[in-house]
Design an enzyme around this catalytic site. Structure first.
Site, PDB file in Angstrom:
ATOM      1  N   SER A 138      38.517  54.532  46.972  1.00 53.60           N
ATOM      2  CA  SER A 138      39.725  55.014  47.668  1.00 53.60           C
ATOM      3  C   SER A 138      39.352  56.283  48.422  1.00 53.60           C
ATOM      4  CB  SER A 138      40.800  55.347  46.636  1.00 53.60           C
ATOM      5  OG  SER A 138      41.867  56.069  47.242  1.00 53.60           O
ATOM      6  N   TYR A 151      44.086  58.451  38.400  1.00 51.17           N
ATOM      7  CA  TYR A 151      43.689  57.464  39.413  1.00 51.17           C
ATOM      8  C   TYR A 151      42.623  58.064  40.338  1.00 51.17           C
ATOM      9  CZ  TYR A 151      43.997  54.428  43.525  1.00 51.17           C
ATOM     10  OH  TYR A 151      43.693  53.591  44.572  1.00 51.17           O
TER      11      TYR A 151
HETATM   12  N1  NAP Z   1      46.887  50.216  48.886  1.00 50.23           N
HETATM   13  C1  NAP Z   1      46.316  51.404  48.968  1.00 50.23           C
HETATM   14  O1  NAP Z   1      46.885  52.345  49.549  1.00 50.23           O
HETATM   15  C2  NAP Z   1      44.950  51.631  48.384  1.00 50.23           C
HETATM   16  C3  NAP Z   1      44.258  52.777  48.780  1.00 50.23           C
HETATM   17  C4  NAP Z   1      43.016  53.015  48.235  1.00 50.23           C
HETATM   18  C5  NAP Z   1      42.470  52.137  47.315  1.00 50.23           C
HETATM   19  N2  NAP Z   1      43.173  51.030  46.952  1.00 50.23           N
HETATM   20  C6  NAP Z   1      42.579  50.134  45.947  1.00 50.23           C
HETATM   21  O2  NAP Z   1      42.603  48.813  46.399  1.00 50.23           O
HETATM   22  C7  NAP Z   1      42.600  47.926  45.285  1.00 50.23           C
HETATM   23  C8  NAP Z   1      43.670  46.865  45.493  1.00 50.23           C
HETATM   24  O3  NAP Z   1      44.940  47.480  45.461  1.00 50.23           O
HETATM   25  P1  NAP Z   1      46.180  46.967  46.344  1.00 50.23           P
HETATM   26  O4  NAP Z   1      46.592  48.099  47.190  1.00 50.23           O
HETATM   27  O5  NAP Z   1      45.861  45.673  46.963  1.00 50.23           O
HETATM   28  O6  NAP Z   1      47.323  46.843  45.216  1.00 50.23           O
HETATM   29  P2  NAP Z   1      47.873  45.569  44.423  1.00 50.23           P
HETATM   30  O7  NAP Z   1      48.475  44.588  45.357  1.00 50.23           O
HETATM   31  O8  NAP Z   1      48.717  46.127  43.324  1.00 50.23           O
HETATM   32  O9  NAP Z   1      46.554  44.922  43.831  1.00 50.23           O
HETATM   33  C9  NAP Z   1      45.993  45.288  42.611  1.00 50.23           C
HETATM   34  C10 NAP Z   1      45.540  44.016  41.913  1.00 50.23           C
HETATM   35  O10 NAP Z   1      44.854  44.363  40.716  1.00 50.23           O
HETATM   36  C11 NAP Z   1      45.207  43.430  39.733  1.00 50.23           C
HETATM   37  N3  NAP Z   1      45.115  44.029  38.416  1.00 50.23           N
HETATM   38  C12 NAP Z   1      45.743  45.142  37.949  1.00 50.23           C
HETATM   39  N4  NAP Z   1      45.466  45.309  36.655  1.00 50.23           N
HETATM   40  C13 NAP Z   1      44.650  44.292  36.291  1.00 50.23           C
HETATM   41  C14 NAP Z   1      44.038  43.905  35.069  1.00 50.23           C
HETATM   42  N5  NAP Z   1      44.224  44.596  33.930  1.00 50.23           N
HETATM   43  N6  NAP Z   1      43.252  42.811  35.058  1.00 50.23           N
HETATM   44  C15 NAP Z   1      43.067  42.088  36.186  1.00 50.23           C
HETATM   45  N7  NAP Z   1      43.624  42.385  37.385  1.00 50.23           N
HETATM   46  C16 NAP Z   1      44.406  43.481  37.413  1.00 50.23           C
HETATM   47  C17 NAP Z   1      46.660  43.037  40.036  1.00 50.23           C
HETATM   48  O11 NAP Z   1      46.940  41.717  39.598  1.00 50.23           O
HETATM   49  P3  NAP Z   1      47.706  41.404  38.209  1.00 50.23           P
HETATM   50  O12 NAP Z   1      48.804  42.408  38.086  1.00 50.23           O
HETATM   51  O13 NAP Z   1      48.170  39.992  38.379  1.00 50.23           O
HETATM   52  O14 NAP Z   1      46.667  41.513  37.152  1.00 50.23           O
HETATM   53  C18 NAP Z   1      46.701  43.101  41.554  1.00 50.23           C
HETATM   54  O15 NAP Z   1      46.501  41.836  42.137  1.00 50.23           O
HETATM   55  C19 NAP Z   1      42.820  48.804  44.042  1.00 50.23           C
HETATM   56  O16 NAP Z   1      41.589  49.055  43.402  1.00 50.23           O
HETATM   57  C20 NAP Z   1      43.351  50.094  44.642  1.00 50.23           C
HETATM   58  O17 NAP Z   1      43.075  51.217  43.828  1.00 50.23           O
HETATM   59  C21 NAP Z   1      44.391  50.754  47.473  1.00 50.23           C
END
Ligand code: NAP
Length: 259
Positions: A138, A151
């Protein structure tokens, strides 16, 4: 990284960035396996696409990771790319004693999860042609958000771990870090419509362009994340820290007042 002909595992592939990456890599002719806890979300992402598969995984659970890795390798022995994308982001107040459940879950999911899954798959990947590991960190790895301290700390740790991993696996597995800026997904409630956050499709377009560069950059950095990634190197960390935290506070207040 090769852009086609891979078998790619994407954790957290049932929503957000993981689901968008899954579709783009599948469109390019890769076999894609999406993993996460909610099987219905994974199945919705797979839809009627052939060569795309859903496998349940709870990355908080070490025994589940070990069992998952065995199933994965036996069902998909060609798997050669791991995208560690699953993550959670929880708001925490540091100015009083509190229940640390969220902090602990964040470390288990965002840091121990990838460490454990890499460990379970590293020997298999190292023996595969064109192998790659992509760790999703991130922009907050580089400048922390006060409201999400654990986080931000896990993402800084993933950045560091990825640097070590890249050197340790040099010549065997390509190791890439993907550091997104704030993107419109449901990582936190209301974020998918939050103003000032990057629209998901625009983010993925830029990301796929960077993956396709040959050689793929060691860090996939869309233009918008440079503000955070380069803050320290450009000697503007303190101003960036203040601006980021002010922006995020206003963005959350804006979402809350619309809700
Ligand atoms: N969106 C942003 O602004 C942003 C910025 C920087 C970095 N990121 C990173 O990008 C990645 C994806 O995030 P996103 O923004 O796409 O959010 P998201 O839609 O909430 O995706 C996160 C995914 O992780 C899965 N997950 C959470 N806990 C889990 C567990 N215990 N076991 C297996 N899967 C798990 C969730 O699926 P389930 O709940 O079905 O398990 C969900 O599909 C993350 O690492 C996040 O930190 C996002």
């Amino acid at each position: 990284m090769h852009m086609t002909g891979n078998t790619i595992l994407i954790t957290g592939g049932g929503s957000g960035i993981g689901a968008a990456l899954a579709h783009r890599f599948h469109d390019l002719g890769n076999t894609v396996i999406v993993a996460g806890r909610r099987l219905e979300s994974l199945q919705a992402v797979v839809g009627d696409r052939s060569n795309m598969h859903a496998l349940p995984l709870d990355i908080e659970d070490p025994a589940a990771i070990a069992a998952f890795a065995e199933t994965l390798v036996s069902r998909f022995p060609d798997v050669n790319v791991l995208i560690n994308n699953a993550g959670i982001m929880r708001f925490e107040a540091l100015d009083r004693a509190r229940d640390l459940t969220d902090a602990e879950a964040t470390i288990t999911t965002n840091l121990l999860g990838p460490i454990r899954l890499i460990d379970a798959l590293v020997e298999h990947l190292a023996a595969r042609p064109n192998a790659a590991i992509v760790n999703v960190s991130s922009g907050l790895a580089f400048v922390p958000l006060v409201a999400t301290p654990t986080y931000s700390a896990t993402k800084a740790a993933i950045h560091s771990y990825t640097q070590s991993l890249r050197d340790a696996l040099s010549g065997k597995v390509e190791v890439i870090e993907l550091a997104p800026p704030a993107v419109q997904t449901e990582l936190t409630p209301g974020q998918s419509t939050r103003e000032g956050y990057m629209p998901l499709e625009a983010f993925i377009d830029e990301v796929m362009g960077l993956f396709a560069k040959q050689p793929t950059p060691a860090e996939i950095l869309v233009e918008r994340v440079g503000f955070l990634r380069s803050a320290e190197a450009e000697n503007r960390f303190d101003q960036t820290f203040a601006a980021l935290n002010e922006f995020a506070r206003k963005a959350r207040e804006g979402s809350a007042s619309k809700a």
